[in-house]
Enzyme design. Structure first.
Site, PDB file in Angstrom:
ATOM      1  CG  ASP A 131      -2.173   0.810   0.999  1.00 18.54           C
ATOM      2  OD1 ASP A 131      -3.261   0.203   0.918  1.00 18.54           O
ATOM      3  OD2 ASP A 131      -2.081   2.057   0.873  1.00 18.54           O
TER       4      ASP A 131
ATOM      5  CD  GLU B 261     -17.826  -2.403   3.572  1.00 19.32           C
ATOM      6  OE1 GLU B 261     -17.934  -1.934   4.707  1.00 19.32           O
ATOM      7  OE2 GLU B 261     -17.650  -1.716   2.556  1.00 19.32           O
TER       8      GLU B 261
ATOM      9  CG  ASN C 205     -22.541  -4.743  -6.541  1.00 20.55           C
ATOM     10  OD1 ASN C 205     -22.777  -5.815  -5.996  1.00 20.55           O
ATOM     11  ND2 ASN C 205     -21.471  -4.023  -6.251  1.00 20.55           N
TER      12      ASN C 205
ATOM     13  CB  ALA D  87     -39.332  -2.667   2.570  1.00 20.53           C
TER      14      ALA D  87
ATOM     15  N   GLY E 152     -26.977   1.681   0.987  1.00 18.76           N
ATOM     16  CA  GLY E 152     -25.894   2.666   0.999  1.00 18.76           C
ATOM     17  C   GLY E 152     -24.589   1.926   0.874  1.00 18.76           C
TER      18      GLY E 152
ATOM     19  CB  CYS F 232     -20.312  -1.652  -3.174  1.00 24.03           C
ATOM     20  SG  CYS F 232     -18.779  -1.988  -2.306  1.00 24.03           S
TER      21      CYS F 232
ATOM     22  NE  ARG G 132     -16.658   3.146   1.910  1.00 28.82           N
ATOM     23  CZ  ARG G 132     -16.113   2.188   1.143  1.00 28.82           C
ATOM     24  NH1 ARG G 132     -15.536   2.498   0.013  1.00 28.82           N
ATOM     25  NH2 ARG G 132     -16.162   0.924   1.515  1.00 28.82           N
TER      26      ARG G 132
HETATM   27  C1  UGA Z   1     -22.354  -5.317  -1.874  1.00 33.02           C
HETATM   28  C2  UGA Z   1     -22.709  -6.664  -2.523  1.00 33.02           C
HETATM   29  O1  UGA Z   1     -23.733  -7.301  -1.745  1.00 33.02           O
HETATM   30  C3  UGA Z   1     -21.467  -7.573  -2.590  1.00 33.02           C
HETATM   31  O2  UGA Z   1     -21.800  -8.779  -3.254  1.00 33.02           O
HETATM   32  C4  UGA Z   1     -20.386  -6.817  -3.377  1.00 33.02           C
HETATM   33  O3  UGA Z   1     -19.193  -7.597  -3.451  1.00 33.02           O
HETATM   34  C5  UGA Z   1     -20.066  -5.516  -2.655  1.00 33.02           C
HETATM   35  O4  UGA Z   1     -21.268  -4.716  -2.590  1.00 33.02           O
HETATM   36  C6  UGA Z   1     -19.022  -4.799  -3.461  1.00 33.02           C
HETATM   37  O5  UGA Z   1     -19.313  -4.372  -4.568  1.00 33.02           O
HETATM   38  O6  UGA Z   1     -17.869  -4.775  -3.011  1.00 33.02           O
HETATM   39  P1  UGA Z   1     -21.989  -4.496   0.641  1.00 33.02           P
HETATM   40  O7  UGA Z   1     -21.819  -3.124   0.066  1.00 33.02           O
HETATM   41  O8  UGA Z   1     -21.022  -4.988   1.663  1.00 33.02           O
HETATM   42  O9  UGA Z   1     -21.961  -5.589  -0.529  1.00 33.02           O
HETATM   43  O10 UGA Z   1     -23.414  -4.518   1.305  1.00 33.02           O
HETATM   44  P2  UGA Z   1     -24.788  -5.291   1.083  1.00 33.02           P
HETATM   45  O11 UGA Z   1     -24.900  -6.401   2.039  1.00 33.02           O
HETATM   46  O12 UGA Z   1     -25.016  -5.584  -0.344  1.00 33.02           O
HETATM   47  O13 UGA Z   1     -25.808  -4.167   1.552  1.00 33.02           O
HETATM   48  C7  UGA Z   1     -25.884  -2.930   0.825  1.00 33.02           C
HETATM   49  C8  UGA Z   1     -26.947  -2.040   1.384  1.00 33.02           C
HETATM   50  O14 UGA Z   1     -28.230  -2.538   1.079  1.00 33.02           O
HETATM   51  C9  UGA Z   1     -26.902  -1.853   2.910  1.00 33.02           C
HETATM   52  O15 UGA Z   1     -27.090  -0.481   3.192  1.00 33.02           O
HETATM   53  C10 UGA Z   1     -28.078  -2.676   3.395  1.00 33.02           C
HETATM   54  O16 UGA Z   1     -28.601  -2.203   4.602  1.00 33.02           O
HETATM   55  C11 UGA Z   1     -29.050  -2.518   2.234  1.00 33.02           C
HETATM   56  N1  UGA Z   1     -30.057  -3.602   2.123  1.00 33.02           N
HETATM   57  C12 UGA Z   1     -29.653  -4.869   1.916  1.00 33.02           C
HETATM   58  C13 UGA Z   1     -31.402  -3.289   2.202  1.00 33.02           C
HETATM   59  O17 UGA Z   1     -31.797  -2.123   2.367  1.00 33.02           O
HETATM   60  N2  UGA Z   1     -32.317  -4.300   2.068  1.00 33.02           N
HETATM   61  C14 UGA Z   1     -31.957  -5.589   1.875  1.00 33.02           C
HETATM   62  O18 UGA Z   1     -32.842  -6.447   1.746  1.00 33.02           O
HETATM   63  C15 UGA Z   1     -30.588  -5.875   1.789  1.00 33.02           C
END
Ligand code: UGA
Length: 459
Positions: A53, A179, A235, A279, A284, A287, A357
Site C-alpha cells: 500500500d 462487508e 450489484n 424494505a 448505501g 459499492c 460511506r
Molecule cells: C455489496 C454486494 O452485496 C457484494 O456482493 C459486493 O461484493 C459488494 O457490494 C461490493 O461491490 O464490493 P456491501 O456493500 O457490503 O456488498 O453490502 P450489502 O450487504 O449488499 O448491503 C448494501 C446495502 O443494502 C446496505 O445499506 C443494506 O442495509 C441494504 N439492504 C440490503 C437493504 O436495504 N435491504 C436488503 O434487503 C438488503
C-alpha cells in the site's frame, strides 16, 4: 522433498501437471477492506503473501496485525499469518515486483467528484507503479470493480510499460464479498469468475483457488468484458431488488398493506427468493450506490444508455426511501422537529461494519438535524467514523444514553444489539415511547406490548 522451482515457467508447468508442492507467491496491491481481507485469506489458503500500500501508516498497522477498520474475523486471521511470517506488508513496488508470481490489484474505484463515472486513478496508478518494475514472468489479476473495457485497456498499458511484457499477463477476477462477511465470502465464495486470455492464466488462477474449487465453488471462465460486467450487473440486480421492495413499500403505505408480509409471500417463490427484499431506508455503502451510477455512465459511453435508464429510477427510489423516513419521523413529532430530541440507533450503512460511506442512517440523522431536531446517534462500531464526517451531530456511548429524554427513537441500522434491547427497560428513559423501525427488523409485538408506538416503513 523437491527443491522448489525458481521460475514462473516451472511454476506454471507444475500447476498444469497438478503438482501441489509448488506454491505461487502472491502479492496484493491496495490494502483497504478488500485487499487486507484478500491478503489474509490468501495466506490462510497456504500462500506466501506480501500486501502493498502507498499509505505507510496502514502498512505499519497491518504489519503489527491491526486492521484500521472493523470487519468480523479478519484481525485474528491477519495476526495469525503476520505472526507465522507468511504474510507481510510493504510500501515498495520493487519488493512486490521481485516477489510475486501473482499480483492482485485490490484498490478502490470511487465515484468521480461531480460525475457518475468510476474514478480509475488508483487502478491506473498501481499499474503505472508495478508494470515498469516487472522483469519476470507473472500474472496481474484485477479485482477492483471497473468500467467494462478497463481490463483490455490496462493489458495494453502493461504490454507497453513492462520490460518483461511478453511473459506478463493480465486477468480479471471480480470480487463479490460483502462487508461484515468478508472473510467467509473470500474463503468460501458462492462463485469464482475469471476473465482470461490464455490457458496459462486460467491454470494459475485454478491453483490460487484450488481449495474453494475442490470444495465445490463454481469456477466460471470468461473473457475480460464478461468478467468485468458480472460484477456491476450483480450489484445492479441487488440494488434493483431492494428498490423494488421499497417501491412496493410506498404502495403498501397508501393501500394500508404490509410490505414485510408481502416480501415474505413473494420470497416463497423460488424464482424471486426472500433475500434482499427487506424494505426500509434503502441501500448505501461504498459499492451499490456508486456502482449503479458508474454502470449507467459506462453504458452511456458505449451507446447503450437506454438499456440502463431504469437504474436512474432504482437510484431515485433509494434516495426517496431516506426522505420518506424523515417525513414519517416528522409526522410522529407532530409535524416539526424543532425542540425535539431524536435518538438515532445506528450510523453504519449496515450492521457488522463501521463503514459509514453513503450511510442511509447518517443521511437521515443529518436531514433531521438540519430541520431543527436535536439528534443523538449511537452505533456499536461506527461512531468514530461518523463523528469525522458529521461532527455536528451528538454521539453517545450507549443506547440508554442516546435515548435519554428522547421524543422519538429511530432504528436505522439493524445491529443485533438493537434487536436484543428490552423495550420495557428502554421505555423508562425516553420521554415518549415512540419508535420508527427503519429496517423493519424489530419484534413488533414485544415493542407494542411494552407500551411503545411502533411504526415500520411500508406497513
Ligand atoms: C455489496 C454486494 O452485496 C457484494 O456482493 C459486493 O461484493 C459488494 O457490494 C461490493 O461491490 O464490493 P456491501 O456493500 O457490503 O456488498 O453490502 P450489502 O450487504 O449488499 O448491503 C448494501 C446495502 O443494502 C446496505 O445499506 C443494506 O442495509 C441494504 N439492504 C440490503 C437493504 O436495504 N435491504 C436488503 O434487503 C438488503
Amino acid at each position: 522433498m523437491n527443491t522448489p522451482p525458481d521460475t514462473i515457467e516451472h511454476r506454471f508447468n507444475a500447476v498444469v501437471r497438478g503438482r501441489t508442492e509448488v506454491s505461487l507467491r502472491i502479492t496484493v496491491l491496495g490494502t483497504g477492506y478488500l485487499g487486507a481481507t484478500h491478503a489474509a485469506c490468501m495466506a490462510e489458503l497456504g500462500f506466501e503473501v506480501i500486501g502493498m500500500d502507498v499509505d505507510a501508516a496502514k502498512v505499519d498497522a497491518l504489519s503489527e496485525g491491526r486492521i484500521p477498520f472493523f470487519e468480523p474475523d479478519l484481525e485474528p486471521l491477519l495476526r495469525k499469518h503476520v505472526d507465522s511470517g507468511r504474510l507481510r506488508f510493504t510500501t515498495s513496488y520493487d519488493e512486490v515486483a521481485d516477489f510475486g508470481d501473482v499480483h492482485f490489484v485490490c484498490v478502490g474505484t470511487p465515484q468521480r467528484k461531480g460525475e457518475f463515472a468510476a474514478d480509475m486513478v488508483h487502478v491506473d496508478s498501481v499499474i503505472d507503479g508495478l508494470a515498469p518494475k516487472l522483469t519476470r514472468e507473472c500474472l496481474i489479476v484485477g479485482k477492483s470493480t471497473v468500467p467494462v473495457g478497463s481490463a483490455a485497456r490496462l493489458a495494453d498499458k502493461i504490454a507497453a510499460a513492462s520490460p518483461a511484457a511478453d511473459v506478463v499477463e493480465l486477468a480479471w477476477n471480480p470480487e463479490f464479498l460483502r462487508e461484515g462477511h468478508a472473510v467467509d465470502d473470500t474463503l468460501k465464495p458462492d462463485r469464482l469468475v475469471i476473465g482470461v486470455r490464455s490457458a496459462a492464466a486460467e491454470a494459475t488462477l485454478r491453483q490460487v483457488y484450488a481449495e474453494p474449487i475442490a470444495a465445490g465453488t463454481p469456477f466460471l471462465v470468461a473473457d475480460f468484458a464478461t468478467a468485468e460486467l458480472v460484477k456491476v450487473a450483480a450489484n445492479a440486480f441487488l440494488a434493483t431488488k431492494i428498490s423494488f421492495i421499497n417501491a412496493m413499500a410506498e404502495v403498501c403505505e397508501q393501500a394500508g398493506a404490509d410490505v414485510t408480509m408481502l416480501a415474505d409471500a413473494l420470497g416463497h417463490d423460488a424464482r424471486i427468493g426472500r433475500k434482499f427484499l427487506n424494505a426500509g431506508i434503502g441501500f448505501g455503502g461504498g459499492c451499490l450506490p456508486k456502482d449503479i451510477r458508474a454502470f449507467m455512465a459506462r453504458a452511456g459511453e458505449l451507446g447503450a444508455d437506454q438499456a440502463l435508464t431504469f437504474l436512474r429510477e432504482v437510484d431515485a427510489i433509494n434516495m426517496r426511501s431516506r426522505t420518506r423516513a424523515v417525513e414519517v419521523a416528522r409526522a410522529s413529532c407532530d409535524g416539526s422537529f424543532i425542540g425535539k430530541r431524536i435518538a438515532v440507533l445506528g450510523a453504519a450503512f449496515k450492521p457488522n461494519s463501521d463503514d459509514i460511506r453513503d450511510s442511509p442512517a447518517l443521511n437521515i440523522a443529518g436531514q433531521i438535524q438540519l430541520q431543527g431536531g436535536q439528534v443523538t446517534v449511537y452505533d456499536p462500531k461506527a461512531a468514530d467514523n461518523a463523528r469525522k464526517l458529521f461532527p455536528t451531530l451528538d454521539y453517545s456511548s450507549s443506547v440508554t444514553e442516546a435515548c435519554q429524554g428522547a421524543h422519538l427513537v429511530l432504528h436505522l441500522t439493524e445491529w443485533q444489539e438493537f434487536r436484543d434491547l428490552d423495550p420495557a427497560v428502554l421505555g423508562t428513559v425516553v420521554a415518549n415511547r415512540r419508535i420508527i423501525d427503519g429496517r423493519n427488523s424489530l419484534d413488533v409485538r414485544r415493542w407494542k406490548d411494552a407500551g411503545w408506538t411502533y411504526r415500520g416503513l411500508g406497513r
